[in-house]
Design a protein around this motif. Structure first.
Motif, PDB file in Angstrom:
ATOM      1  N   LEU A 123       0.858  -1.188   0.000  1.00 42.69           N
ATOM      2  CA  LEU A 123       0.000   0.000   0.000  1.00 42.69           C
ATOM      3  C   LEU A 123       0.892   1.235   0.000  1.00 42.69           C
ATOM      4  CD1 LEU A 123      -2.693   1.486   0.212  1.00 42.69           C
ATOM      5  CD2 LEU A 123      -2.554   1.210   2.708  1.00 42.69           C
ATOM      6  N   VAL A 124       0.788   2.022  -1.064  1.00 43.72           N
ATOM      7  CA  VAL A 124       1.593   3.233  -1.215  1.00 43.72           C
ATOM      8  C   VAL A 124       0.646   4.430  -1.267  1.00 43.72           C
ATOM      9  CG1 VAL A 124       3.247   4.477  -2.659  1.00 43.72           C
ATOM     10  CG2 VAL A 124       3.399   1.981  -2.436  1.00 43.72           C
ATOM     11  N   ILE A 125       0.830   5.355  -0.327  1.00 42.79           N
ATOM     12  CA  ILE A 125       0.013   6.558  -0.259  1.00 42.79           C
ATOM     13  C   ILE A 125       0.902   7.755  -0.591  1.00 42.79           C
ATOM     14  CG2 ILE A 125      -1.548   5.507   1.406  1.00 42.79           C
ATOM     15  CD1 ILE A 125      -0.157   7.109   3.615  1.00 42.79           C
ATOM     16  N   GLY A 126       0.309   8.935  -0.626  1.00 37.23           N
ATOM     17  CA  GLY A 126       1.161  10.094  -0.859  1.00 37.23           C
ATOM     18  C   GLY A 126       0.380  11.316  -1.288  1.00 37.23           C
ATOM     19  N   PHE A 186       1.508  21.342  -0.482  1.00 33.55           N
ATOM     20  CA  PHE A 186       0.264  21.400  -1.261  1.00 33.55           C
ATOM     21  C   PHE A 186       0.486  21.057  -2.732  1.00 33.55           C
ATOM     22  CE2 PHE A 186      -1.932  24.731   1.720  1.00 33.55           C
ATOM     23  CZ  PHE A 186      -1.815  23.851   2.780  1.00 33.55           C
ATOM     24  N   ALA A 187       1.498  20.262  -3.027  1.00 34.04           N
ATOM     25  CA  ALA A 187       1.814  19.907  -4.415  1.00 34.04           C
ATOM     26  C   ALA A 187       2.055  18.410  -4.519  1.00 34.04           C
ATOM     27  CB  ALA A 187       3.045  20.662  -4.900  1.00 34.04           C
ATOM     28  N   SER A 188       1.596  17.819  -5.596  1.00 31.74           N
ATOM     29  CA  SER A 188       1.760  16.385  -5.784  1.00 31.74           C
ATOM     30  C   SER A 188       3.228  15.995  -5.883  1.00 31.74           C
ATOM     31  CB  SER A 188       1.041  15.959  -7.068  1.00 31.74           C
ATOM     32  OG  SER A 188       1.374  14.634  -7.410  1.00 31.74           O
ATOM     33  N   PRO A 189       3.606  14.814  -5.367  1.00 32.77           N
ATOM     34  CA  PRO A 189       4.952  14.305  -5.649  1.00 32.77           C
ATOM     35  C   PRO A 189       5.067  13.973  -7.136  1.00 32.77           C
ATOM     36  CG  PRO A 189       3.637  12.631  -4.547  1.00 32.77           C
ATOM     37  CD  PRO A 189       2.817  13.885  -4.530  1.00 32.77           C
ATOM     38  N   PRO A 190       6.218  14.195  -7.741  1.00 31.74           N
ATOM     39  CA  PRO A 190       6.410  13.802  -9.139  1.00 31.74           C
ATOM     40  C   PRO A 190       6.361  12.277  -9.283  1.00 31.74           C
ATOM     41  CG  PRO A 190       8.105  15.346  -8.423  1.00 31.74           C
ATOM     42  CD  PRO A 190       7.385  14.897  -7.185  1.00 31.74           C
ATOM     43  N   PRO A 191       6.262  11.770 -10.509  1.00 32.22           N
ATOM     44  CA  PRO A 191       6.167  10.319 -10.696  1.00 32.22           C
ATOM     45  C   PRO A 191       7.348   9.532 -10.130  1.00 32.22           C
ATOM     46  CG  PRO A 191       5.533  11.459 -12.707  1.00 32.22           C
ATOM     47  CD  PRO A 191       6.071  12.508 -11.781  1.00 32.22           C
ATOM     48  N   GLN A 192       8.579  10.100 -10.191  1.00 32.07           N
ATOM     49  CA  GLN A 192       9.736   9.307  -9.788  1.00 32.07           C
ATOM     50  C   GLN A 192       9.719   8.899  -8.320  1.00 32.07           C
ATOM     51  OE1 GLN A 192      12.106   8.006 -12.015  1.00 32.07           O
ATOM     52  NE2 GLN A 192      12.464   6.740 -10.197  1.00 32.07           N
ATOM     53  N   PRO A 193       9.473   9.812  -7.359  1.00 32.80           N
ATOM     54  CA  PRO A 193       9.402   9.351  -5.969  1.00 32.80           C
ATOM     55  C   PRO A 193       8.239   8.411  -5.711  1.00 32.80           C
ATOM     56  CG  PRO A 193       8.939  11.705  -6.115  1.00 32.80           C
ATOM     57  CD  PRO A 193       9.476  11.289  -7.431  1.00 32.80           C
ATOM     58  N   VAL A 194       7.159   8.544  -6.467  1.00 36.15           N
ATOM     59  CA  VAL A 194       6.054   7.583  -6.336  1.00 36.15           C
ATOM     60  C   VAL A 194       6.538   6.195  -6.744  1.00 36.15           C
ATOM     61  CG1 VAL A 194       3.737   6.964  -7.098  1.00 36.15           C
ATOM     62  CG2 VAL A 194       4.331   9.382  -6.775  1.00 36.15           C
ATOM     63  N   MET A 195       7.236   6.141  -7.865  1.00 36.76           N
ATOM     64  CA  MET A 195       7.761   4.852  -8.322  1.00 36.76           C
ATOM     65  C   MET A 195       8.823   4.329  -7.346  1.00 36.76           C
ATOM     66  SD  MET A 195       9.303   3.758 -12.005  1.00 36.76           S
ATOM     67  CE  MET A 195       9.725   2.037 -12.343  1.00 36.76           C
ATOM     68  N   ASP A 196       9.677   5.209  -6.849  1.00 38.04           N
ATOM     69  CA  ASP A 196      10.701   4.785  -5.881  1.00 38.04           C
ATOM     70  C   ASP A 196      10.062   4.169  -4.642  1.00 38.04           C
ATOM     71  OD1 ASP A 196      12.772   5.717  -7.503  1.00 38.04           O
ATOM     72  OD2 ASP A 196      12.787   7.701  -6.567  1.00 38.04           O
ATOM     73  N   ALA A 197       8.998   4.804  -4.141  1.00 40.97           N
ATOM     74  CA  ALA A 197       8.314   4.288  -2.957  1.00 40.97           C
ATOM     75  C   ALA A 197       7.722   2.914  -3.248  1.00 40.97           C
ATOM     76  CB  ALA A 197       7.223   5.261  -2.520  1.00 40.97           C
ATOM     77  N   ALA A 198       7.106   2.773  -4.423  1.00 40.39           N
ATOM     78  CA  ALA A 198       6.483   1.494  -4.782  1.00 40.39           C
ATOM     79  C   ALA A 198       7.519   0.394  -4.964  1.00 40.39           C
ATOM     80  CB  ALA A 198       5.656   1.666  -6.054  1.00 40.39           C
ATOM     81  N   MET A 215      -3.054   4.801  -3.153  1.00 39.16           N
ATOM     82  CA  MET A 215      -4.189   5.512  -2.567  1.00 39.16           C
ATOM     83  C   MET A 215      -3.783   6.942  -2.250  1.00 39.16           C
ATOM     84  SD  MET A 215      -6.055   2.751  -0.055  1.00 39.16           S
ATOM     85  CE  MET A 215      -7.522   3.795   0.067  1.00 39.16           C
ATOM     86  N   TYR A 216      -4.648   7.876  -2.642  1.00 38.10           N
ATOM     87  CA  TYR A 216      -4.372   9.292  -2.416  1.00 38.10           C
ATOM     88  C   TYR A 216      -5.658  10.065  -2.675  1.00 38.10           C
ATOM     89  CZ  TYR A 216      -3.813   8.809  -7.476  1.00 38.10           C
ATOM     90  OH  TYR A 216      -4.005   8.487  -8.803  1.00 38.10           O
ATOM     91  N   GLY A 217      -5.665  11.331  -2.284  1.00 37.51           N
ATOM     92  CA  GLY A 217      -6.838  12.167  -2.479  1.00 37.51           C
ATOM     93  C   GLY A 217      -7.062  12.505  -3.938  1.00 37.51           C
ATOM     94  N   ASN A 218      -8.306  12.773  -4.276  1.00 45.36           N
ATOM     95  CA  ASN A 218      -8.713  13.009  -5.660  1.00 45.36           C
ATOM     96  C   ASN A 218      -8.379  14.447  -6.082  1.00 45.36           C
ATOM     97  OD1 ASN A 218      -9.921  12.691  -8.183  1.00 45.36           O
ATOM     98  ND2 ASN A 218     -11.968  13.135  -7.406  1.00 45.36           N
ATOM     99  N   TYR A 219      -7.120  14.654  -6.471  1.00 48.27           N
ATOM    100  CA  TYR A 219      -6.651  15.953  -6.951  1.00 48.27           C
ATOM    101  C   TYR A 219      -5.934  15.748  -8.282  1.00 48.27           C
ATOM    102  CZ  TYR A 219      -7.625  17.225  -2.141  1.00 48.27           C
ATOM    103  OH  TYR A 219      -8.259  17.406  -0.941  1.00 48.27           O
ATOM    104  N   ALA A 220      -6.113  16.683  -9.201  1.00 46.45           N
ATOM    105  CA  ALA A 220      -5.666  16.488 -10.583  1.00 46.45           C
ATOM    106  C   ALA A 220      -4.171  16.188 -10.679  1.00 46.45           C
ATOM    107  CB  ALA A 220      -6.010  17.722 -11.419  1.00 46.45           C
ATOM    108  N   GLY A 221      -3.344  16.933  -9.939  1.00 48.76           N
ATOM    109  CA  GLY A 221      -1.903  16.711 -10.020  1.00 48.76           C
ATOM    110  C   GLY A 221      -1.505  15.342  -9.516  1.00 48.76           C
ATOM    111  N   ASP A 222      -2.119  14.899  -8.411  1.00 45.37           N
ATOM    112  CA  ASP A 222      -1.828  13.570  -7.879  1.00 45.37           C
ATOM    113  C   ASP A 222      -2.249  12.491  -8.869  1.00 45.37           C
ATOM    114  OD1 ASP A 222      -0.767  14.124  -5.170  1.00 45.37           O
ATOM    115  OD2 ASP A 222      -2.736  15.004  -4.837  1.00 45.37           O
ATOM    116  N   VAL A 223      -3.433  12.643  -9.452  1.00 44.43           N
ATOM    117  CA  VAL A 223      -3.911  11.650 -10.418  1.00 44.43           C
ATOM    118  C   VAL A 223      -2.937  11.533 -11.584  1.00 44.43           C
ATOM    119  CG1 VAL A 223      -5.732  11.115 -12.074  1.00 44.43           C
ATOM    120  CG2 VAL A 223      -6.340  11.913  -9.780  1.00 44.43           C
TER     121      VAL A 223
END
Length: 336
Positions: free
Chosen positions: A53-56, A83-95, A107-115
């Motif tokens: 489970l990866v959140i952010g 107040f800004a989404s993490p870029p794709p790379q740290p998301v992938m690093d976490a996963a 799993m994360y809140g429904n915000y355009a940048g995060d999506v």
């Protein structure tokens, strides 16, 4: 305009300096890969054969998100700027750091940048042969009407929704089941808040919106997104009644049903005021003949130093109650 006062160094370094302090304070719970300082991993969470489970999301909401990384809850979190989404790379690093061979649930809140950024990371993981699913949290009932629930924001209800999904993963359930329970938890979680003052970003130290003294905004989002309306500040019971009327109407629970409750500070609202709100919440639930199974009161999903509070109700069933009761041990949240 007068600048707000903050105990920081350089505003541009705030998130990284905060993370350095978090890692120094919680080495038994958290670690970071050397090449990925914005990926925070649970020391005892990930394991072979377990869904990761990866959140952010953006910083400024602490203890959301990094405070909920630990055994029994999230395996990792990707941390963005304030107040800004993490870029794709740290998301992938976490996963990649949390992946145990059974797939990854974002799993994360429904915000355009995060999506956008989490979706890009999911595509990168799929290219690595790692199955990835996504569940957006949409508990903010003020942010869109009931018939457009998929457009709602994810706010403080994240605490209960992440908790349910993390328990399902920790119990060794397969990815399909963890995803199903996460969606089920989200569908039965309802939040609404009220803001009493603005917050300010570390880089600017200027209020990010204008809310005159003596006024409140019902339904404001955790980044200062517009709410339902502004009006004169009313007594705590009246504010609570408006929020509870909206939640109870949508939840449509039957007498005897069980709920979990969160009365959450948006940052600077003290426990004294939160417990005044909770007294009225509890009275309203008792009047509706609902059984309170679990209660949380405090700062669980904040908005820097914003004054205000939110109320979250999760409509429990037997399955969700088991998930909510499952033990967890995170840097900033423990149960069982």
């Amino acid at each position: 305009m007068t600048l707000t006062q903050k105990l920081i160094n350089d505003g541009n370094d705030t998130v990284d300096e905060m993370l350095a302090g978090v890692m120094a304070a919680h080495p038994d719970h958290l670690w970071r890969p050397d090449h990925a300082p914005r990926a925070v991993i649970a020391r005892h969470g990930p394991r072979e054969g377990k869904v990761a489970l990866v959140i952010g999301g953006g910083s400024g909401h602490e203890p959301t998100f990094l405070g909920f990384v630990g055994k029994g809850l999230a395996d990792a979190a990707a941390i963005g700027n304030v107040f800004a989404s993490p870029p794709p790379q740290p998301v992938m690093d976490a996963a990649m750091a949390a992946h145990g061979g059974a797939g990854v649930l974002f799993m994360y809140g429904n915000y355009a940048g995060d999506v956008m950024n989490f979706d890009m990371a999911a595509e990168m993981l799929e290219m690595e042969g790692i199955e990835t699913r996504t569940v957006l949290t949409t508990d903010d009932i003020a942010s869109a009407p009931r018939e457009a629930r998929d457009k709602r924001r994810g706010v403080a209800g994240n605490v209960f929704i992440f908790k349910a999904a993390g328990a399902a993963a920790d119990l060794g359930l397969p990815l399909d089941e963890v995803e199903r329970i996460a969606r089920h938890a989200n569908a039965r979680t309802y939040t609404m808040g009220v803001a009493l003052s603005a917050c300010s970003l570390p880089q600017t130290r200027r209020p990010n919106f204008d809310l005159p003294a003596g006024e409140m905004e019902i339904g404001m989002g955790i980044h200062g997104e517009p709410g339902i309306r502004r009006e004169a500040l009313r007594p705590a019971d009246a504010v609570t009644d408006e929020i509870m009327d909206a939640i109870l109407s949508e939840m449509a629970a039957a007498p005897g049903d069980r709920v979990a409750v969160l009365v959450n500070s948006l940052g600077s609202t003290p426990l004294m005021e939160l417990y005044i709100l909770h007294a009225r919440v509890n009275a309203r639930l008792k009047a509706a003949e609902l059984e309170v199974h679990r209660t949380l009161v405090g700062p669980y999903c904040t908005s820097m130093e914003m004054a205000g509070a939110s109320i979250t109700i999760m409509h429990l069933d037997d399955e969700l109650q088991r998930m909510i009761d499952h033990p967890c041990d995170c840097a900033m949240f423990r149960q069982g």
